[in-house]
Design a protein around this motif. Structure first.
Motif, PDB file in Angstrom:
ATOM      1  N   LEU A   1      72.662  52.331  11.959  1.00 35.51           N
ATOM      2  CA  LEU A   1      73.176  51.585  10.810  1.00 35.51           C
ATOM      3  C   LEU A   1      72.996  50.082  10.943  1.00 35.51           C
ATOM      4  N   GLY A   2      72.539  49.639  12.093  1.00 36.05           N
ATOM      5  CA  GLY A   2      72.317  48.220  12.308  1.00 36.05           C
ATOM      6  C   GLY A   2      71.669  48.011  13.656  1.00 36.05           C
ATOM      7  N   GLY A   3      71.378  46.763  13.954  1.00 39.63           N
ATOM      8  CA  GLY A   3      70.768  46.442  15.244  1.00 39.63           C
ATOM      9  C   GLY A   3      69.887  45.216  15.135  1.00 39.63           C
ATOM     10  N   SER A   4      69.267  44.900  16.230  1.00 36.24           N
ATOM     11  CA  SER A   4      68.366  43.755  16.285  1.00 36.24           C
ATOM     12  C   SER A   4      67.151  44.006  15.392  1.00 36.24           C
ATOM     13  N   PRO A   5      66.907  43.142  14.417  1.00 36.11           N
ATOM     14  CA  PRO A   5      65.737  43.332  13.554  1.00 36.11           C
ATOM     15  C   PRO A   5      64.430  43.391  14.340  1.00 36.11           C
ATOM     16  N   GLU A   6      64.338  42.596  15.391  1.00 35.89           N
ATOM     17  CA  GLU A   6      63.113  42.581  16.194  1.00 35.89           C
ATOM     18  C   GLU A   6      62.918  43.917  16.919  1.00 35.89           C
ATOM     19  N   TYR A   7      63.991  44.457  17.464  1.00 37.64           N
ATOM     20  CA  TYR A   7      63.904  45.749  18.159  1.00 37.64           C
ATOM     21  C   TYR A   7      63.549  46.855  17.176  1.00 37.64           C
ATOM     22  N   LEU A   8      64.209  46.885  16.036  1.00 40.38           N
ATOM     23  CA  LEU A   8      63.942  47.931  15.053  1.00 40.38           C
ATOM     24  C   LEU A   8      62.521  47.828  14.508  1.00 40.38           C
ATOM     25  N   ALA A   9      62.002  46.611  14.360  1.00 35.80           N
ATOM     26  CA  ALA A   9      60.603  46.438  13.944  1.00 35.80           C
ATOM     27  C   ALA A   9      59.667  46.998  15.012  1.00 35.80           C
ATOM     28  N   TRP A  10      60.007  46.792  16.283  1.00 31.87           N
ATOM     29  CA  TRP A  10      59.207  47.344  17.380  1.00 31.87           C
ATOM     30  C   TRP A  10      59.215  48.870  17.331  1.00 31.87           C
ATOM     31  N   VAL A  11      60.384  49.486  17.098  1.00 28.05           N
ATOM     32  CA  VAL A  11      60.475  50.934  16.974  1.00 28.05           C
ATOM     33  C   VAL A  11      59.549  51.426  15.866  1.00 28.05           C
ATOM     34  N   THR A  12      59.596  50.768  14.726  1.00 25.52           N
ATOM     35  CA  THR A  12      58.724  51.152  13.615  1.00 25.52           C
ATOM     36  C   THR A  12      57.253  51.035  13.993  1.00 25.52           C
ATOM     37  N   CYS A  13      56.892  49.926  14.586  1.00 28.12           N
ATOM     38  CA  CYS A  13      55.489  49.687  14.980  1.00 28.12           C
ATOM     39  C   CYS A  13      55.002  50.744  15.969  1.00 28.12           C
ATOM     40  N   GLU A  14      55.816  51.073  16.947  1.00 29.30           N
ATOM     41  CA  GLU A  14      55.396  51.995  18.006  1.00 29.30           C
ATOM     42  C   GLU A  14      55.380  53.467  17.571  1.00 29.30           C
ATOM     43  N   THR A  15      55.965  53.769  16.418  1.00 32.12           N
ATOM     44  CA  THR A  15      55.950  55.152  15.945  1.00 32.12           C
ATOM     45  C   THR A  15      54.875  55.386  14.893  1.00 32.12           C
ATOM     46  N   ARG A  16      53.991  54.454  14.734  1.00 32.11           N
ATOM     47  CA  ARG A  16      52.871  54.592  13.806  1.00 32.11           C
ATOM     48  C   ARG A  16      51.629  54.981  14.581  1.00 32.11           C
ATOM     49  N   ARG A  17      50.888  55.901  14.038  1.00 30.49           N
ATOM     50  CA  ARG A  17      49.630  56.309  14.672  1.00 30.49           C
ATOM     51  C   ARG A  17      48.592  55.222  14.443  1.00 30.49           C
ATOM     52  N   ASN A  18      47.784  55.007  15.440  1.00 34.20           N
ATOM     53  CA  ASN A  18      46.711  53.997  15.317  1.00 34.20           C
ATOM     54  C   ASN A  18      45.531  54.565  14.577  1.00 34.20           C
TER      55      ASN A  18
END
Length: 112
Positions: A95-112
């Motif tokens: 429900l919340g958290g560090s925007p930078e960390y959550l952006a990293w989670v999103t980036c790392e769960t995308r297939r290249n």
């Protein structure tokens, strides 16, 4: 959140019967880009009802950081690669958290 609405980020929890098994699952999940990070915690003591009896076992818990749109595929991956007949797969909304960390989670769960 309303009923049926999915959080953008989720933490999924599963358990295994050994540290090595947890490591194999964690590396497979991250390698498949189904999560950005898996933390292995243990040993923990799990007491649960199974096969008509109360069980008392040592387990290792995996805390899996992912995005909401990856939870269904992650769940299927865990079920296909886990040694348990019915592995725990519990998804908790972030429900919340560090925007930078959550952006990293999103980036790392995308297939290249």
């Amino acid at each position: 959140m309303t009923q049926g609405e999915q959080a953008e980020h989720q933490v999924v929890i599963t358990t295994t019967d050994g540290e090595d098994a947890a490591g194999v699952l964690a590396k497979g999940i991250v390698g498949a880009r189904l999560a950005a990070c898996v933390q292995v915690v243990g040993p923990i003591r799990s007491i649960y009802h199974w096969d008509g009896e109360v069980q008392d076992d040592q387990e290792w818990q995996c805390w899996i950081k992912t995005t909401g749109d990856r939870v269904a595929e992650l769940t299927e991956w865990i079920k296909a690669n886990h040694s348990y007949d019915v592995p725990e797969v519990v998804a908790l909304p972030v429900l919340g958290g560090s925007p930078e960390y959550l952006a990293w989670v999103t980036c790392e769960t995308r297939r290249n």
